[in-house]
Design an enzyme around this catalytic site. Structure first.
Site, PDB file in Angstrom:
ATOM      1  N   SER A 283       0.824  -1.207   0.000  1.00 21.90           N
ATOM      2  CA  SER A 283       0.000   0.000   0.000  1.00 21.90           C
ATOM      3  C   SER A 283       0.863   1.265   0.000  1.00 21.90           C
ATOM      4  CB  SER A 283      -0.970  -0.046   1.187  1.00 21.90           C
ATOM      5  OG  SER A 283      -2.050   0.830   0.986  1.00 21.90           O
TER       6      SER A 283
ATOM      7  N   ASP B 237      -5.681  -3.612  -2.319  1.00 16.58           N
ATOM      8  CA  ASP B 237      -4.722  -3.228  -1.293  1.00 16.58           C
ATOM      9  C   ASP B 237      -3.913  -4.411  -0.737  1.00 16.58           C
ATOM     10  OD1 ASP B 237      -3.413  -2.168   0.947  1.00 16.58           O
ATOM     11  OD2 ASP B 237      -5.071  -0.838   1.413  1.00 16.58           O
TER      12      ASP B 237
END
Length: 332
Positions: A45, A162
């Site tokens: 991320s 993510d």
């Protein structure tokens, strides 16, 4: 006798954490000041984004200046206003990719100065996906794709979201790359009520960050890109805002009993993901040789405009962590 073995291959694991992940910049700055050479990086991320910027040329000054001078509130207007795709995710990626290209550069993994691995999650199988080849922008775009906010990225016939969902601090990934000594930065803390910040203390902390006077061509290009995108999409943005305002009016009409402090849908989604990541991160980071845990609890997950505070906390936490270890054999 030194703590580190000679010729250690130093790997850096940079974790997820949304705005709190900007602390990674302070971590990198501190490591660079200590002349600690990073041989490989793995990121999830926000850690993937910061890691990619650094892996390109090992330069931290431009990254820091960009974060500190970027108008994050203006940047928020670039959520893709496409009503037809609204339920796929608010942000659909085209503009994000253009901005990432300005920040990172249109580079391939093979072009990076430092080997990099980017972690994402297969939304259909829940599997960890480690990306080490191809387009860096596509990989980072996938790794930062918070569910319901970003549309999943299709890459190699997989739909990716993510990376922090399955591996918020990718220590194992950087070990698989060949690291024999791992430094990990974890900005994921146990959820708790936010406490007010002493404005005086915050001002003093801000002064601890050195002011950078050099011209940042990347920042200038990025700001120009944002202005251009806003201008090109002015009509779409206005229509989208009217739709949102009308939607809000319908929802809240006659619903005065709703507590005004009720978290938004985006806050609720991110907090739920964050709570899940907390337990995983605690297990993952224990596998590192040095754990760096910046105190970013006071920064909300979407408060990217508080980058100065996050960077400072990363810088402080790194110096504290390194002070209790013999790093002489790591320095160049």
């Amino acid at each position: 006798m030194g703590f580190f073995k000679k010729k250690s291959k130093v790997g850096l694991a940079l974790g997820s954490g949304s705005a709190r992940g900007l602390a990674h910049i302070g971590v990198l700055r501190a490591l660079k000041e200590k002349n600690i050479s990073i041989d490989m990086i793995a990121g999830s991320s926000m850690g993937a984004l910061v890691g990619a910027c650094y892996a390109r040329n090992e330069e931290i000054r431009d990254i820091e200046e960009t974060v500190l001078n970027l108008d994050w509130r203006q940047l928020a207007q670039l959520a893709d206003p496409n009503l037809a795709l609204l339920f796929k995710g608010v942000i659909h990626g085209k503009k994000v990719k253009e901005l990432l290209k300005t920040v990172i550069g249109d580079v391939k993994f093979k072009d990076l100065k430092i080997p990099l691995a980017v972690v994402a999650t297969d939304v259909n199988t829940g599997e960890e996906v480690v990306i080490k080849e191809g387009s860096v922008i596509e990989a980072v775009r996938a790794s930062i794709s918070i569910p319901a906010i970003f549309m999943p990225v299709k890459l190699n016939n997989r739909f990716l979201i993510d990376g922090g969902i399955v591996n918020p601090v990718p220590v194992n990934v950087v070990k698989d790359m060949g690291a024999t000594f791992v430094i990990a930065c974890n900005v994921i803390h146990k959820l708790q009520g936010r406490r007010p910040i002493d404005s005086t203390k915050r001002q003093k902390s801000s002064l601890a960050i050195s002011k950078i006077q050099t011209k940042n061509t990347a920042l200038a290009a990025l700001n120009n890109k944002i202005d251009k995108l806003l201008l090109e999409n002015k009509d779409k943005i206005e229509k989208f805002q009217k739709f949102i305002n009308g939607f809000k009016e319908k929802i809240y009409r006659g619903a005065q009993k709703v507590d005004p402090n009720t978290p938004s849908i985006f806050d609720a989604i991110i907090q739920a993901i964050y709570a899940m990541e907390y337990e995983i991160a605690n297990l993952k980071v224990k596998e590192a040789d040095i754990e760096i845990t910046p105190n970013t609890r006071h920064i909300a997950l979407l408060e990217f405009y508080r980058g100065k505070e996050a960077i400072l906390e990363g810088y402080k936490a790194t110096n504290e962590a390194l002070s209790i270890k013999d790093i002489s054999l790591l320095s160049e």
